[in-house]
Design a protein around this motif. Structure first.
Motif, PDB file in Angstrom:
ATOM      1  N   THR A 162       0.813  -1.215   0.000  1.00  0.00           N
ATOM      2  CA  THR A 162       0.000   0.000   0.000  1.00  0.00           C
ATOM      3  C   THR A 162       0.845   1.262   0.000  1.00  0.00           C
ATOM      4  OG1 THR A 162      -1.793  -1.154   1.111  1.00  0.00           O
ATOM      5  CG2 THR A 162      -1.788   1.244   1.265  1.00  0.00           C
ATOM      6  N   GLN A 163       1.872   1.328   0.856  1.00  0.00           N
ATOM      7  CA  GLN A 163       2.717   2.527   0.884  1.00  0.00           C
ATOM      8  C   GLN A 163       3.591   2.619  -0.364  1.00  0.00           C
ATOM      9  OE1 GLN A 163       2.528   0.607   4.051  1.00  0.00           O
ATOM     10  NE2 GLN A 163       0.755   1.966   4.322  1.00  0.00           N
ATOM     11  N   ASP A 164       3.968   1.489  -0.916  1.00  0.00           N
ATOM     12  CA  ASP A 164       4.759   1.480  -2.146  1.00  0.00           C
ATOM     13  C   ASP A 164       3.967   2.115  -3.290  1.00  0.00           C
ATOM     14  OD1 ASP A 164       7.280   0.266  -3.507  1.00  0.00           O
ATOM     15  OD2 ASP A 164       5.650  -0.488  -4.759  1.00  0.00           O
ATOM     16  N   VAL A 165       2.706   1.737  -3.422  1.00  0.00           N
ATOM     17  CA  VAL A 165       1.846   2.312  -4.460  1.00  0.00           C
ATOM     18  C   VAL A 165       1.620   3.795  -4.201  1.00  0.00           C
ATOM     19  CG1 VAL A 165      -0.496   2.291  -5.431  1.00  0.00           C
ATOM     20  CG2 VAL A 165       0.720   0.140  -5.025  1.00  0.00           C
ATOM     21  N   ALA A 166       1.359   4.136  -2.941  1.00  0.00           N
ATOM     22  CA  ALA A 166       1.106   5.534  -2.601  1.00  0.00           C
ATOM     23  C   ALA A 166       2.298   6.420  -2.972  1.00  0.00           C
ATOM     24  CB  ALA A 166       0.799   5.666  -1.113  1.00  0.00           C
ATOM     25  N   LEU A 167       3.514   5.950  -2.670  1.00  0.00           N
ATOM     26  CA  LEU A 167       4.705   6.731  -2.997  1.00  0.00           C
ATOM     27  C   LEU A 167       4.875   6.878  -4.498  1.00  0.00           C
ATOM     28  CD1 LEU A 167       7.412   8.126  -2.425  1.00  0.00           C
ATOM     29  CD2 LEU A 167       8.461   5.848  -2.293  1.00  0.00           C
ATOM     30  N   ARG A 168       4.801   5.781  -5.224  1.00  0.00           N
ATOM     31  CA  ARG A 168       5.011   5.840  -6.674  1.00  0.00           C
ATOM     32  C   ARG A 168       3.968   6.741  -7.346  1.00  0.00           C
ATOM     33  NH1 ARG A 168       8.665   1.646  -8.090  1.00  0.00           N
ATOM     34  NH2 ARG A 168       8.869   0.100  -6.435  1.00  0.00           N
ATOM     35  N   TYR A 169       2.726   6.660  -6.881  1.00  0.00           N
ATOM     36  CA  TYR A 169       1.675   7.485  -7.480  1.00  0.00           C
ATOM     37  C   TYR A 169       1.906   8.961  -7.162  1.00  0.00           C
ATOM     38  CZ  TYR A 169      -2.869   9.367  -8.700  1.00  0.00           C
ATOM     39  OH  TYR A 169      -3.875  10.118  -9.257  1.00  0.00           O
TER      40      TYR A 169
END
Length: 365
Positions: A162-169
């Motif tokens: 979840t945090q990985d997606v949030a950062l990349r987005y």
């Protein structure tokens, strides 16, 4: 352990490679379907003899941390034996579920979406919420904007989490590339949260998008500062951070056991609401047992304040999270209809005089 000197760059390269491999393994296992429920015996009253439950040693998982630690979950489950397993991030928990090692797990939205999508909507169902908020991008003191991250490395708990997606987005919205494969403006390094703290203290990474209590530890122990509080990116500051997913097969076979699990979560939330100080003590005792370390009082207080504990899965934000995952290349676009089964939760809430929660058109209520 052998004594070997390694450069920060080599550590990060190994971490990135391992994370990518783990995601591919999880995807492959998801495509094979589940087998966990077939391996769980049934007691005389038609409920499972064992419930294998996963969660993280994070404050964002405060409900299972507290409820397992103080015996609320075991009491609610009665004759069903509770077995628990701790994970660093969601993709690893999904891998365990598909490998038949788990029946249910607390997890973030994006790994749950990936599990649903890769199994063609067959493998898992979201049955309750657990927390909202409690995730931040913490950076070194000299970084004042997204532009300052160009050419630098930022950590997350696990690739596709979840945090990985949030950062990349978020980086993409700031005009910075951070591809899953190949070089970009920013290098995203998925890795264990404890390693992230060590590398941050050493100045080897520019920052990290992490859940609590790691965001607070980076600030209070690592001298970092918050560049982005994720709640500021969502309407009214509400978004799903943690929810409870169950193997679809297990849910169908043992609804009584899952009802008891949901009752345990509701009982824990009631206790936490009535006595936050006692709940924090219990959570810290659980962290000591699981990790060998407790949080400093100031870290625990800061982390707790950043979090909202709730049984509502805040389903209206799930499709947005899925769209973000598609846009950054960690999720395959798919129809999420059916991912929720909130019927048992709403029955528990009704029995307690509470209001029903919504699946936002993505499943059963």
């Amino acid at each position: 352990m052998t004594s070997t000197t390694r450069t920060p760059g080599s550590r990060l390269r190994r971490t990135l490679a391992a994370s990518a491999a783990a995601l591919l393994v999880a995807v492959g296992l998801a495509a094979c379907g589940t087998s966990s429920a077939d391996d769980v015996a049934v007691s005389g009253n038609g409920e499972a003899e064992t419930l294998r439950l996963g969660y993280f040693a994070n404050i964002t998982h405060a409900l299972p941390l507290v409820g397992v630690q103080d015996g609320t979950y075991a009491k609610a489950l009665g004759s069903t034996k509770l077995e628990t397993q701790i994970f660093n991030a969601g993709p690893a928990a999904v891998e365990a579920l598909f490998a038949g090692a788990l029946d249910a797990t607390y997890i973030g939205p994006n790994p749950a979406i990936n599990a649903f999508v890769k199994s063609n909507g067959e493998a898992v169902r979201i049955v309750a919420g657990a927390s909202s908020g409690g995730a931040q991008l913490v950076v070194q003191p000299d970084i004042t904007s997204a532009a300052d991250l160009k050419g630098k490395t930022v950590a997350t708990p696990q690739l596709g989490g979840t945090q990985d997606v949030a950062l990349r987005y978020w980086l993409k919205q700031q005009g910075l590339s951070a591809p899953v494969q190949g070089a970009g403006d920013v290098t995203v390094a998925p890795q264990e949260n404890a390693q992230t703290l060590d590398l941050f203290k050493a100045g080897d990474i520019a920052g990290a998008w992490v859940p609590e209590p790691w965001a607070s530890r980076l600030v209070l122990e690592g001298g970092g500062k918050v560049l982005v509080d994720e709640k500021d990116l969502w309407p009214d500051g509400a978004f799903v951070t943690t929810h409870l997913i169950v193997s679809t097969e297990y849910l169908k076979k043992y609804p009584g056991t899952i009802t008891k699990l949901l009752t345990a979560e509701a009982d824990t939330l009631d206790a936490v609401t009535k006595d936050a100080a006692k709940a924090k003590e219990s959570a810290n005792a659980a962290l000591l047992e699981l990790t060998g370390k407790q949080l400093k009082p100031e870290v625990l207080d800061r982390a707790w304040e950043n979090l909202t504990l709730t049984l509502d899965p805040i389903a209206s934000t799930l499709q947005v999270s899925a769209d973000h995952g598609v846009e950054v290349g960690t999720t395959t676009k798919a129809d999420l209809n059916g991912i929720y089964d909130l019927a048992l939760l709403n029955a528990v809430l009704k029995a307690r005089g509470g209001a029903a929660v919504s699946a936002a058109g993505l499943g059963t209520e």
